[in-house]
Motif scaffolding. Structure first.
Motif, PDB file in Angstrom:
ATOM      1  N   HIS A 199       0.741  -1.063  -0.155  1.00  0.00           N
ATOM      2  CA  HIS A 199       0.018   0.014   0.093  1.00  0.00           C
ATOM      3  C   HIS A 199       0.820   1.354  -0.049  1.00  0.00           C
ATOM      4  N   ASP A 201       2.317   2.968  -2.287  1.00  0.00           N
ATOM      5  CA  ASP A 201       2.053   3.865  -3.293  1.00  0.00           C
ATOM      6  C   ASP A 201       0.632   4.841  -3.211  1.00  0.00           C
ATOM      7  N   THR A 202      -0.147   4.132  -2.151  1.00  0.00           N
ATOM      8  CA  THR A 202      -1.431   4.658  -1.896  1.00  0.00           C
ATOM      9  C   THR A 202      -1.439   5.648  -0.766  1.00  0.00           C
ATOM     10  N   GLU A 203      -2.274   6.541  -0.607  1.00  0.00           N
ATOM     11  CA  GLU A 203      -2.357   7.614   0.568  1.00  0.00           C
ATOM     12  C   GLU A 203      -2.754   6.778   1.603  1.00  0.00           C
TER      13      GLU A 203
END
Lengths: 292, 197
Positions: A63, A65-67
């Motif tokens: 995760h 690369d995700t906010e």
């Protein structure tokens, strides 16, 4: 940093600083440290053994690369891996059974053994995901039992760690033996200094050996006359005399303790004990004569 | 550029953890592992400042390391990685404390602290720190938290008030009371107020 708080009036103890040097957190063994890091990496989705596709399929996608980070799914990962393994196994088993049945129908064979072999084959090829290896990596770090550790590359502090573990389990005699090992392995080291004090404490409080305790305390004091465990050593010496029934020696040790270390956390106890000893004025002369 | 700002930019450029954090944020496992290895001693020390005794330090530290890894995507490179990680560790500790708030408070007995010493050169410093943190163990939790946040992690009173969602004056009062208690435990009974008068 804001300066609303009058820091100059209340200086912060210089020992209480934050850096990556040893302390105040207790010593951690290399194995435990590695286990702790491995567990954190796995929980955050950095599992080396699981390919990204598999990890994604199992819900442990990276995760980073995700906010919004995914919630921890440590146990879920295990259950899902086990479930996939079980499904694979059941599927392969069913397929093998079907093939076997079909072969029996088409070309019946008199020998049962080969059929058994064919049935067993998929079992040997069970998917590796069923193996419990990840369980160990995910589980919280557990201290490895002393007997299971490799002995060759162990440092004195590792033995000291083990000895403290034994002491915590109230295995006093074994703990004392291991403290002795620390002392004989590296007699001038700081680990030996700590081991001497620890051994003295065990001998005095649990092994009914105040004479042995006194010897250990004295050795620690000789090794480091102004060491960080000075208070424990000097109070321990007084306690050892008390256990030996040498009141005059005990009183002298306590008086010098209170004089030299008045702000010690143990000074209160020392003063209280001195008060207990004080009314025995009549016996004082006898004791002093006895001690001479 | 202002001198303070240029110093900060220089510090960031020299931050040894920054390349590791950036690589780890891209999913580089080796970098993530190296970053955790570098941060772990500091993280454990910081956790120990907040909690009594050693029993929970490693569990909380591991939770904090997970939070650091998960937060890497949100790290914008403003400030040193260590300072950024400190904030995450503080939040992880508070999350843990909130979860275990109902747990029984244990009285810390004064017993010799006979922990292993890892490095002879630092042994005396290590044991001195252990002794000092045991004095901190005697300070009530709410006062201890603000003391550590202010004096150990370097947060200002306003920042602490925001972080803990408590009034500014409460933070100041806890700092004063906590400091007085710590000094008393350490053997200096003189109150700060008394000294200033």
């Amino acid at each position: 940093m804001t300066g609303e708080y009058p820091r100059q009036r209340t200086p912060w103890p210089r020992e209480l600083v934050l850096d990556d040097q040893p302390g105040p957190a207790a010593h951690i063994t290399r194995a435990k440290s590695e286990s702790l890091i491995a567990g954190a990496l796995l929980a955050a989705g950095f599992d080396e053994s699981a390919p990204p596709q598999l990890a994604e399929a199992l819900g442990t996608e990276r995760h980073l690369d995700t906010e919004r980070p995914a919630p921890p799914r440590r146990r879920g990962w295990l259950f899902q891996v086990a479930a996939v393994g079980a499904l694979c196994f059941v599927g392969m088993g069913s397929a093998s059974a079907a093939v076997m049945l079909w072969k029996r129908m088409v070309e019946p064979t008199p020998a049962a053994a080969p059929i058994v072999e064919k049935v067993r084959k998929p079992r040997r090829e069970q998917p590796v995901v069923v193996e419990p290896a990840p369980v160990e990596a995910v589980a919280p770090p557990v201290e490895v039992a002393p007997a299971e550790r490799p002995r060759a590359s162990r440092a004195p502090e590792d033995y000291l760690d083990d000895a403290n573990g034994l002491r915590a389990k109230k295995r006093w005699r074994e703990a004392d033996k291991l403290y002795a090992r620390v002392i004989s392995t590296a007699p001038r080291s700081s680990s030996a200094y700590v081991a001497r004090v620890a051994s003295a404490s065990v001998r005095l409080e649990h092994l009914r050996d105040p004479r042995g305790a006194l010897a250990r305390y004295r050795a620690a004091l000789e090794q480091s006359p102004r060491g960080p465990l000075l208070e424990e050593i000097r109070f321990g010496i007084a306690e050892s005399y008390r256990a030996l029934g040498q009141r005059a020696e005990e009183r002298r040790a306590l008086e010098s303790f209170v004089h030299d270390l008045p702000s010690s956390g143990l000074a209160k106890r020392a003063r209280a004990r001195l008060e207990e000893l004080a009314p025995r004025q009549g016996a004082r002369v006898d004791e002093e004569l006895e001690s001479k | 550029m202002l001198p303070v700002e240029s110093k900060r930019v220089s510090e960031m450029a020299n931050d040894p953890h920054r390349p590791l954090a950036e690589a780890a944020a891209r999913g580089d496992r080796k970098a993530a592992e190296a970053l955790l290895r570098a941060l772990l001693p500091r993280v454990r020390n910081l956790v120990r400042y907040f909690v009594r005794g050693d029993a929970e330090v490693d569990d909380i530290s591991q939770e904090a390391l997970v939070a650091v890894l998960r937060g890497l995507a949100g790290y914008r490179g403003e400030g040193a990685v260590q300072a950024w990680a400190d904030r995450i560790v503080v939040r992880s500790v508070f999350a843990h404390i909130r979860r275990t708030r109902v747990a029984e408070k244990r009285h810390v007995e004064y017993t010799p602290d006979l922990v292993p010493v890892s490095n002879d050169q630092n042994a005396h410093g290590f044991l001195a720190r252990r002794k000092a943190v045991r004095a901190l163990d005697e300070v009530p939790d709410d006062q201890r938290q603000v003391l550590v946040m202010h004096h150990v992690t370097g947060l200002g009173v306003r920042e602490i008030a925001e972080e803990l969602a408590i009034p500014f004056e409460t933070v100041r009062s806890r700092l004063r009371l906590g400091m007085a208690r710590l000094r008393s435990v350490l053997g200096d009974d003189e109150e700060p107020e008394a000294r200033s008068s």
